[in-house]
Write a protein that holds these residues in place. Sequence first.
Motif, PDB file in Angstrom:
ATOM      1  N   GLY A   1       0.690  -0.724   0.154  1.00 43.43           N
ATOM      2  CA  GLY A   1       0.340   0.187   0.052  1.00 43.43           C
ATOM      3  C   GLY A   1       0.976   1.090   0.083  1.00 43.43           C
ATOM      4  O   GLY A   1       0.736   2.421  -0.569  1.00 43.43           O
ATOM      5  N   VAL A   2       2.134   1.551   0.880  1.00 48.67           N
ATOM      6  CA  VAL A   2       2.282   2.097   0.824  1.00 48.67           C
ATOM      7  C   VAL A   2       3.402   2.479  -0.306  1.00 48.67           C
ATOM      8  O   VAL A   2       3.710   3.693  -1.184  1.00 48.67           O
ATOM      9  N   VAL A   3       4.150   1.650  -1.356  1.00 45.55           N
ATOM     10  CA  VAL A   3       4.829   1.827  -2.602  1.00 45.55           C
ATOM     11  C   VAL A   3       3.977   1.937  -3.136  1.00 45.55           C
ATOM     12  O   VAL A   3       4.333   3.161  -3.814  1.00 45.55           O
ATOM     13  N   ALA A   4       3.021   1.782  -3.432  1.00 43.14           N
ATOM     14  CA  ALA A   4       1.757   2.112  -4.804  1.00 43.14           C
ATOM     15  C   ALA A   4       2.181   2.910  -4.497  1.00 43.14           C
ATOM     16  O   ALA A   4       1.804   3.984  -5.657  1.00 43.14           O
TER      17      ALA A   4
ATOM     18  N   GLY B   1       2.286   7.786  -6.608  1.00 46.86           N
ATOM     19  CA  GLY B   1       2.084   9.987  -6.675  1.00 46.86           C
ATOM     20  C   GLY B   1       3.305  10.646  -7.208  1.00 46.86           C
ATOM     21  O   GLY B   1       3.255  11.583  -7.986  1.00 46.86           O
ATOM     22  N   LEU B   2       4.673   9.317  -7.070  1.00 44.81           N
ATOM     23  CA  LEU B   2       5.765  10.087  -8.058  1.00 44.81           C
ATOM     24  C   LEU B   2       5.378  10.095  -9.216  1.00 44.81           C
ATOM     25  O   LEU B   2       5.996  11.099 -10.102  1.00 44.81           O
ATOM     26  N   MET B   3       4.789   9.101  -9.235  1.00 52.51           N
ATOM     27  CA  MET B   3       4.394   9.144 -11.105  1.00 52.51           C
ATOM     28  C   MET B   3       4.424  10.505 -11.980  1.00 52.51           C
ATOM     29  O   MET B   3       4.473  11.128 -13.072  1.00 52.51           O
TER      30      MET B   3
ATOM     31  N   LEU C   1       2.855  15.805  -4.788  1.00 49.90           N
ATOM     32  CA  LEU C   1       1.739  14.846  -5.625  1.00 49.90           C
ATOM     33  C   LEU C   1       1.892  13.370  -4.549  1.00 49.90           C
ATOM     34  O   LEU C   1       1.186  12.608  -4.258  1.00 49.90           O
ATOM     35  N   LEU C   2       3.348  13.463  -4.354  1.00 56.00           N
ATOM     36  CA  LEU C   2       4.164  12.255  -3.764  1.00 56.00           C
ATOM     37  C   LEU C   2       3.949  12.160  -2.226  1.00 56.00           C
ATOM     38  O   LEU C   2       3.660  10.874  -1.919  1.00 56.00           O
ATOM     39  N   ILE C   3       4.001  13.456  -1.362  1.00 55.72           N
ATOM     40  CA  ILE C   3       3.579  13.349  -0.460  1.00 55.72           C
ATOM     41  C   ILE C   3       1.611  13.145   0.236  1.00 55.72           C
ATOM     42  O   ILE C   3       1.828  12.027   0.724  1.00 55.72           O
ATOM     43  N   VAL C   4       0.963  12.935  -1.220  1.00 59.21           N
ATOM     44  CA  VAL C   4      -0.679  12.730  -1.009  1.00 59.21           C
ATOM     45  C   VAL C   4      -0.783  11.282  -1.375  1.00 59.21           C
ATOM     46  O   VAL C   4      -1.118  10.830  -0.303  1.00 59.21           O
ATOM     47  N   GLY C   5      -0.262  11.190  -2.332  1.00 58.39           N
ATOM     48  CA  GLY C   5       0.360   9.483  -2.773  1.00 58.39           C
ATOM     49  C   GLY C   5       0.731   8.539  -1.535  1.00 58.39           C
ATOM     50  O   GLY C   5       0.279   7.496  -1.116  1.00 58.39           O
ATOM     51  N   PHE C   6       1.582   9.697  -0.958  1.00 61.99           N
ATOM     52  CA  PHE C   6       2.707   8.186   0.165  1.00 61.99           C
ATOM     53  C   PHE C   6       1.314   7.581   1.668  1.00 61.99           C
ATOM     54  O   PHE C   6       1.172   6.775   2.099  1.00 61.99           O
TER      55      PHE C   6
ATOM     56  N   LEU D   1      -1.981   8.835   0.986  1.00 60.53           N
ATOM     57  CA  LEU D   1      -3.206   7.734   0.796  1.00 60.53           C
ATOM     58  C   LEU D   1      -3.034   6.261   1.477  1.00 60.53           C
ATOM     59  O   LEU D   1      -3.688   5.194   1.209  1.00 60.53           O
ATOM     60  N   GLY D   2      -1.469   5.769   0.475  1.00 56.33           N
ATOM     61  CA  GLY D   2      -0.778   4.025   0.656  1.00 56.33           C
ATOM     62  C   GLY D   2      -0.907   4.053   1.727  1.00 56.33           C
ATOM     63  O   GLY D   2      -1.074   2.601   1.771  1.00 56.33           O
ATOM     64  N   CYS D   3      -0.510   5.116   2.529  1.00 54.88           N
ATOM     65  CA  CYS D   3      -0.642   4.558   4.397  1.00 54.88           C
ATOM     66  C   CYS D   3      -2.346   4.075   4.727  1.00 54.88           C
ATOM     67  O   CYS D   3      -1.707   3.196   5.710  1.00 54.88           O
ATOM     68  N   GLY D   4      -3.030   4.789   4.511  1.00 55.32           N
ATOM     69  CA  GLY D   4      -4.559   5.533   4.643  1.00 55.32           C
ATOM     70  C   GLY D   4      -4.728   3.687   4.205  1.00 55.32           C
ATOM     71  O   GLY D   4      -5.546   2.720   4.046  1.00 55.32           O
ATOM     72  N   ALA D   5      -4.256   2.945   2.804  1.00 56.55           N
ATOM     73  CA  ALA D   5      -5.463   1.797   1.871  1.00 56.55           C
ATOM     74  C   ALA D   5      -4.338   0.916   3.024  1.00 56.55           C
ATOM     75  O   ALA D   5      -5.315  -0.170   2.780  1.00 56.55           O
TER      76      ALA D   5
END
Length: 112
Positions: A57-60, A65-67, A78-83, A85-89
């Motif tokens: 989840g965190v890596v995805a 976010g990085l992409m 967006l990297l921070i937001v993706g991180f 959201l990935g932690c939450g998921a």
Amino acid sequence: MAEDERKATPDDLDKRLESVRQAYRKGVGGRSSKPATSAGGEKLGVGMRVAVELVAGVVAGAFLGLMADRWLGTKPWLLIVGFVLGCGAAFLNVYRVAQAEERRGKSPPSAE
């Protein structure tokens, strides 16, 4: 070795082995007749699943976010937001696994 000791013959060993096999099949000594697949193996599997869910989840989330950052040029937001959201998921997935295990633990054992 004393001379009065009896030497075991192959027939004696076969009889002893057969009696041990029969005792194992009957479950003598409080053991069940089915082989021990052990609850420890099942728990290890659940633990590995939880670990994979967390990491994936965190890596995805971070990767997506990085992409998106590279594509839109918004580094690092967006990297921070993706991180996050990935932690939450990941934690939501772990919670679901824990709930499923709790339900499975409370259900009556199936007759096998």
